[in-house]
Design an enzyme around this catalytic site. Structure first.
Site, PDB file in Angstrom:
ATOM      1  N   LYS A 205      12.951 -19.825  20.289  1.00 46.20           N
ATOM      2  CA  LYS A 205      13.648 -20.672  21.266  1.00 46.20           C
ATOM      3  C   LYS A 205      13.912 -19.900  22.576  1.00 46.20           C
ATOM      4  CE  LYS A 205      13.990 -24.325  18.571  1.00 46.20           C
ATOM      5  NZ  LYS A 205      13.408 -23.914  17.285  1.00 46.20           N
TER       6      LYS A 205
HETATM    7  C1  PLP Z   1      14.009 -30.088  17.130  1.00 44.46           C
HETATM    8  C2  PLP Z   1      14.703 -29.085  16.258  1.00 44.46           C
HETATM    9  N1  PLP Z   1      15.880 -29.403  15.700  1.00 44.46           N
HETATM   10  C3  PLP Z   1      16.555 -28.547  14.914  1.00 44.46           C
HETATM   11  C4  PLP Z   1      16.064 -27.287  14.649  1.00 44.46           C
HETATM   12  C5  PLP Z   1      16.820 -26.413  13.706  1.00 44.46           C
HETATM   13  O1  PLP Z   1      17.229 -25.212  14.253  1.00 44.46           O
HETATM   14  P1  PLP Z   1      17.452 -23.908  13.364  1.00 44.46           P
HETATM   15  O2  PLP Z   1      16.094 -23.400  12.975  1.00 44.46           O
HETATM   16  O3  PLP Z   1      18.174 -22.972  14.297  1.00 44.46           O
HETATM   17  O4  PLP Z   1      18.269 -24.295  12.194  1.00 44.46           O
HETATM   18  C6  PLP Z   1      14.862 -26.889  15.220  1.00 44.46           C
HETATM   19  C7  PLP Z   1      14.368 -25.530  14.977  1.00 44.46           C
HETATM   20  O5  PLP Z   1      13.297 -25.178  14.740  1.00 44.46           O
HETATM   21  C8  PLP Z   1      14.146 -27.811  16.031  1.00 44.46           C
HETATM   22  O6  PLP Z   1      12.978 -27.490  16.578  1.00 44.46           O
END
Ligand code: PLP
Length: 404
Positions: A205
């Site tokens: 990210k």
């Molecule tokens: C669109 C979206 N929502 C939620 C997430 C979840 O984030 P995390 O991996 O930090 O739990 C991601 C992560 O890859 C994502 O791309």
């Protein structure tokens, strides 16, 4: 590699068929950028008094809120935990329906299952790859409680139309902005617009804390509820109330705390956000110029009046102009050592969702069609000019071979 050499490679045999690959080493589709200042910031916390539950978390939250122009930011242990917190404090519960696009990561929908809510998938607008407000309207029922827009790839959803649809029905809007830190909708930063907006700090990210997430809101009541939610539902920490040992649990909650170690990394990374966004924009602009000139490809969608955060670069293949399918193009690019990926298999087509919700292919044709054509190309701030040229050369080479 100079231009003449690149040109020569483009007419050569694809690496998939035994030719020489464009690159000697694999270029990943995304990569964290951790520098010495990050390492120093983390080291300072490690030498200090607070590894978790300390002051660096609050400093990170304040800086993040200021960055996106929200009143409050609450840090949690992942983007998924941030989504879980957001949907919980929004009051979603068993049987409540939430409308979202299926062209997203599983967590956007899974967070609803955590609190018994029901994901209702509405189709995308193929021109933007984001939730289509007309499909949202068609998906409303008496049980609809919220809309959950996901800014796919970092391109903001049409927030004015989604907000007015929500307002007319008294619905909550919870934005999943995991792709969209730094994005803007008509001059407003994503994170400052809706009731609740969530972010992720996973390594690919815009900024990373290893694992981590954030929720932003302008409502003090929601911010307080999120602080309890991430800490077992406890009202306030003992540290904040000298002279008492009591920690009263007043809500249902979890241990979803972000540590001070992670917050130090996040705070340090945040200082480089603007530079990272600018570099992502520059790489994307080079891709756009190259792929607009190739009739076999559809470049990434953009939208006037928005600032794209370019978390990923989604390229679409025009299958009707290619004799090789997406899987073959995918394998051919990987053979050239270009670390392409696919975002995403639509959520409603995952086996678990098919079985539990009886979802089938054909329910969201635009998302399904896009998902069949998509390839994610490498895009991250530390890509060199040569890396970008290698990606373009490899795409050209493979498309020339795969073209009709
Ligand atoms: C669109 C979206 N929502 C939620 C997430 C979840 O984030 P995390 O991996 O930090 O739990 C991601 C992560 O890859 C994502 O791309």
């Amino acid at each position: 590699m100079n231009d003449a050499e690149r040109q020569a490679i483009a007419t050569e045999v694809p690496a998939l068929l035994g030719g020489m690959p464009v690159r000697a080493r694999m270029l990943p589709y995304g990569r964290q950028f951790v520098d010495e200042s990050d390492i120093q910031a983390v080291t300072e916390v490690l030498r200090g008094d607070w590894l978790t539950n300390g002051p660096t978390v609050a400093r990170f939250e304040e800086a993040f809120a200021a960055q996106v122009g929200a009143r409050f930011a609450v840090a949690l242990s992942s983007g998924t935990a941030a989504l879980h917190g957001a949907v919980t404090v929004a009051g979603l519960g068993p049987g409540d329906e939430v409308i979202l696009s299926p062209l997203t990561f599983l967590a956007s929908a899974n967070c609803l299952l955590y609190c018994g809510a029901v994901p209702v998938f509405a189709d995308i607008d193929p021109a933007t790859l984001n939730l289509d407000p007309e499909r949202v309207e068609a998906a409303f029922s008496s049980r609809t409680k919220a809309i959950l827009p996901v800014h796919f790839a970092g391109l903001p959803c049409p927030m004015d139309r989604l907000q007015s649809l929500a307002r007319a029905r008294g619905l909550r809007v919870i934005e999943d902005a995991a792709h969209a830190l730094g994005a803007e909708w008509r001059g407003r930063r994503i994170g400052a617009i809706s009731d609740l907006t969530t972010f992720s700090f996973h390594p690919v990210k815009h900024i990373t804390t290893g694992e981590g997430g954030m929720v932003t809101t302008n409502e003090p009541r929601l911010a307080e509820a999120l602080r309890r939610f991430r800490n077992h539902g406890i009202e306030r920490q003992v540290r904040d109330r000298p002279g008492t040992w009591r920690q009263d649990m007043v809500d249902f909650g979890f241990n979803y705390r972000l540590t001070d170690i992670q917050s130090a990394l996040g705070l340090s990374q945040l200082r480089r956000l603007d530079a990272g966004l600018a570099r992502r924009e520059a790489v994307a602009a080079q891709y756009q110029a190259a792929f607009e000139a190739m009739p076999e490809l559809l470049p990434a969608p953009t939208q006037p009046g928005t600032r794209h955060a370019w978390h990923i670069y989604p390229l679409r293949l025009r299958a009707e102009r290619l004799r090789a399918d997406r899987e073959t193009v995918f394998r051919a690019l990987r053979a050239e050592n270009i670390g392409v990926s696919v975002h995403y298999l639509p959520v409603h087509l995952h086996p678990y969702y098919r079985e539990r919700f009886n979802t089938v292919r054909g329910m969201c044709p635009a998302a399904e069609d896009a998902a069949d054509r998509l390839l994610t190309l490498p895009l991250f701030p530390q890509m060199t000019a040569g890396d970008v040229e290698d990606v373009i050369a490899a795409v050209r080479k493979v498309v020339r071979w795969a073209g009709r």
